[in-house]
Each structure stands twice: as structure tokens, then as C-alpha cells.
Design an enzyme around this catalytic site. Structure first.
Site, mmCIF file in Angstrom:
data_model
loop_
_atom_site.group_PDB
_atom_site.id
_atom_site.type_symbol
_atom_site.label_atom_id
_atom_site.label_comp_id
_atom_site.label_asym_id
_atom_site.label_seq_id
_atom_site.Cartn_x
_atom_site.Cartn_y
_atom_site.Cartn_z
ATOM 1 N N GLY A 76 1.436 -10.128 4.566
ATOM 2 C CA GLY A 76 2.402 -9.284 5.270
ATOM 3 C C GLY A 76 1.856 -8.900 6.632
ATOM 4 N N ASP A 103 0.834 -1.206 0.000
ATOM 5 C CA ASP A 103 0.000 0.000 0.000
ATOM 6 C C ASP A 103 0.876 1.266 0.000
ATOM 7 O OD1 ASP A 103 -2.373 1.362 0.093
ATOM 8 O OD2 ASP A 103 -2.943 0.725 2.112
HETATM 9 N N1 AR6 Z 1 5.886 -5.419 -4.211
HETATM 10 C C1 AR6 Z 1 5.433 -6.688 -4.073
HETATM 11 N N2 AR6 Z 1 5.175 -7.262 -2.884
HETATM 12 C C2 AR6 Z 1 5.398 -6.522 -1.774
HETATM 13 C C3 AR6 Z 1 5.866 -5.181 -1.814
HETATM 14 C C4 AR6 Z 1 6.126 -4.629 -3.126
HETATM 15 N N3 AR6 Z 1 6.573 -3.378 -3.279
HETATM 16 N N4 AR6 Z 1 5.965 -4.719 -0.539
HETATM 17 C C5 AR6 Z 1 5.578 -5.718 0.277
HETATM 18 N N5 AR6 Z 1 5.245 -6.817 -0.452
HETATM 19 P P1 AR6 Z 1 1.358 -6.171 2.989
HETATM 20 P P2 AR6 Z 1 -1.313 -7.193 3.801
HETATM 21 C C6 AR6 Z 1 4.722 -8.136 -0.011
HETATM 22 O O1 AR6 Z 1 1.745 -6.007 4.420
HETATM 23 O O2 AR6 Z 1 -0.713 -8.310 4.550
HETATM 24 C C7 AR6 Z 1 -0.806 -2.098 4.808
HETATM 25 O O3 AR6 Z 1 -0.408 -1.268 5.851
HETATM 26 C C8 AR6 Z 1 4.892 -8.518 1.429
HETATM 27 O O4 AR6 Z 1 6.167 -9.110 1.653
HETATM 28 O O5 AR6 Z 1 1.676 -5.089 2.043
HETATM 29 O O6 AR6 Z 1 -2.472 -7.464 2.894
HETATM 30 C C9 AR6 Z 1 -2.228 -1.815 4.336
HETATM 31 O O7 AR6 Z 1 -2.558 -0.452 4.465
HETATM 32 C C10 AR6 Z 1 3.765 -9.518 1.633
HETATM 33 O O8 AR6 Z 1 4.147 -10.811 1.164
HETATM 34 O O9 AR6 Z 1 -0.268 -6.393 2.854
HETATM 35 C C11 AR6 Z 1 -3.077 -2.659 5.244
HETATM 36 O O10 AR6 Z 1 -3.355 -1.995 6.458
HETATM 37 C C12 AR6 Z 1 2.669 -9.004 0.697
HETATM 38 O O11 AR6 Z 1 3.314 -8.099 -0.188
HETATM 39 C C13 AR6 Z 1 -2.199 -3.869 5.498
HETATM 40 O O12 AR6 Z 1 -0.862 -3.440 5.287
HETATM 41 C C14 AR6 Z 1 1.507 -8.295 1.399
HETATM 42 O O13 AR6 Z 1 1.992 -7.546 2.502
HETATM 43 C C15 AR6 Z 1 -2.503 -4.989 4.517
HETATM 44 O O14 AR6 Z 1 -1.734 -6.109 4.875
#
Ligand code: AR6
Length: 178
Positions: free
Chosen positions: A127, A40
Site C-alpha cells: 500500500g 495499521d
Molecule cells: N484489510 C486488509 N488489507 C488492507 C486493509 C484491511 N483493512 N486496509 C488496507 N489493506 P498498507 P504498507 C491493504 O498501506 O504498504 C501505514 O500508514 C492495502 O490495499 O496498510 O505496508 C503504516 O503505519 C495494501 O494492499 O501497508 C505504515 O506507515 C496492503 O493492505 C505504512 O502504512 C498494505 O497496505 C505501511 O505501508
């Protein structure tokens, strides 16, 4: 790696989702659509402040968990951002798999509605939201495969995975589809 389903392809890649040249990229958002860390934060930084302005204007009440909404991509090379809200992991007994599947499915429906031929997903909920990666890979890939087999589009679905652990988990599941 990639696997073909009729005219469509699921592809797995490692990297940063903000660098993808696809018709649509998917954001792992929260239900308030107010930005945050992880994907995000990266998507909002890369798209610029107009993305948050448009999101607030179009969706002042946010988006329910297990669904997704669309905006333009602004400074991203993607035309659209689909903001998907996955569930927070609470042990597996709170409908997390169904909600995660719903978020992916709604993004694929949005891709069809907007005539997107390519879409990039992150591993939603794995994440900050704490979904175990192996279970998330199974749910995510099964949902996408079933949609492609039913609908025959979009032509390219790419999972962009951050790090070898997530990539390996998705590869292990995708291999079972061959
Ligand atoms: N590109 C691809 N994957 C990524 C990137 C990137 N740039 N950055 C992180 N990941 P998360 P969630 C991976 O936490 O669990 C936010 O604060 C990461 O390693 O981004 O759905 C939102 O505002 C993990 O495997 O999303 C929400 O409040 C995956 O992307 C909350 O986090 C998802 O991690 C959503 O949590």
C-alpha cells in the site's frame, strides 16, 4: 483458493483483516510502531486504544524493518497482533525482497512461539510502502510455503487481500505452487 502443504494450508481471501477470527492477525506497521493509515489504522481502530498503550510500553524503540513484534489483540477477535515492518519500495535494489521475506518469516516464528494454529496476513508493503503487487505476492507466498514445508506449522495461513487486483496477483502465484 487454497493449497495444502503437508498438514498445512495457505488460503487466499478478499476482505478486511480486522474481521478475521484467527489466533493471530498481522499488522503492516512502520518501524516506530506509532500507528498510521491502511491496515495499521484499521487494526488500531478495531482493537481499541489499549493496543497502542501496550505497543508503546513493550516496544518504546519500535521494531526494525524486516522483522515483527507481538502484542495482545484486545478488542479484536484475534488473540495476538504481530506488528510486521515491511520495507519501503525503493526500486528493488535495496534488499526489499529480503526484508519483506524477513518480516513474514518473523511473524511465522512468532506464531509458532505463541502456539497459534492460524494466522492472517495482509499484503505487507503493497500500500503506502509501494511494493509492486506481483513481486510482493511472489516473495510473500514463497516465504510462507518454505516455512510451512520446513516447520509443519502453523496449520492455517490466510492472506486477506483488499480488492480484486491484489487477490488476482496472489492467485496467479499460488497456482504455480500446485
Ligand atoms: N484489510 C486488509 N488489507 C488492507 C486493509 C484491511 N483493512 N486496509 C488496507 N489493506 P498498507 P504498507 C491493504 O498501506 O504498504 C501505514 O500508514 C492495502 O490495499 O496498510 O505496508 C503504516 O503505519 C495494501 O494492499 O501497508 C505504515 O506507515 C496492503 O493492505 C505504512 O502504512 C498494505 O497496505 C505501511 O505501508
Amino acid at each position: 483458493m487454497h493449497v495444502q502443504f503437508n498438514e498445512c494450508q495457505i488460503e487466499l481471501a478478499q476482505g478486511d483483516i480486522t474481521e478475521q477470527s484467527m489466533d493471530a492477525v498481522v499488522n503492516a506497521a512502520n518501524s516506530g510502531l506509532r500507528g498510521g493509515g491502511g491496515v495499521d489504522g484499521a487494526i488500531h481502530r478495531a482493537a481499541g486504544p489499549d493496543l497502542m498503550r501496550e505497543t508503546r510500553r513493550l516496544y518504546p524503540d519500535g521494531c526494525e524493518t524486516g522483522s515483527a513484534v507481538s502484542t495482545a489483540g484486545f478488542e479484536l477477535s484475534a488473540k495476538y497482533v504481530f506488528h510486521a515492518v515491511g520495507p519501503v519500495w525503493a526500486g528493488g535494489g535495496e534488499g526489499e525482497a529480503e526484508l519483506l521475506s524477513g518480516a513474514y518469516r518473523r511473524c511465522l516464528e512468532l506464531a509458532v512461539e505463541h502456539d497459534c494454529t492460524s494466522i492472517a496476513f495482509p499484503a505487507i508493503s503493497t500500500g503506502v510502502y509501494g511494493h509492486p503487487i506481483d513481486l510482493a505476492a511472489e516473495t510473500s507466498l514463497t516465504t510462507v510455503r518454505d516455512f510451512l514445508l520446513e516447520q509443519g506449522r502453523p496449520g492455517l495461513v490466510r492472506f486477506v487481500l483488499f480488492g480484486g487486483g491484489a487477490y488476482g496477483a496472489f492467485c496467479r502465484v499460488l497456482e504455480t505452487f500446485i
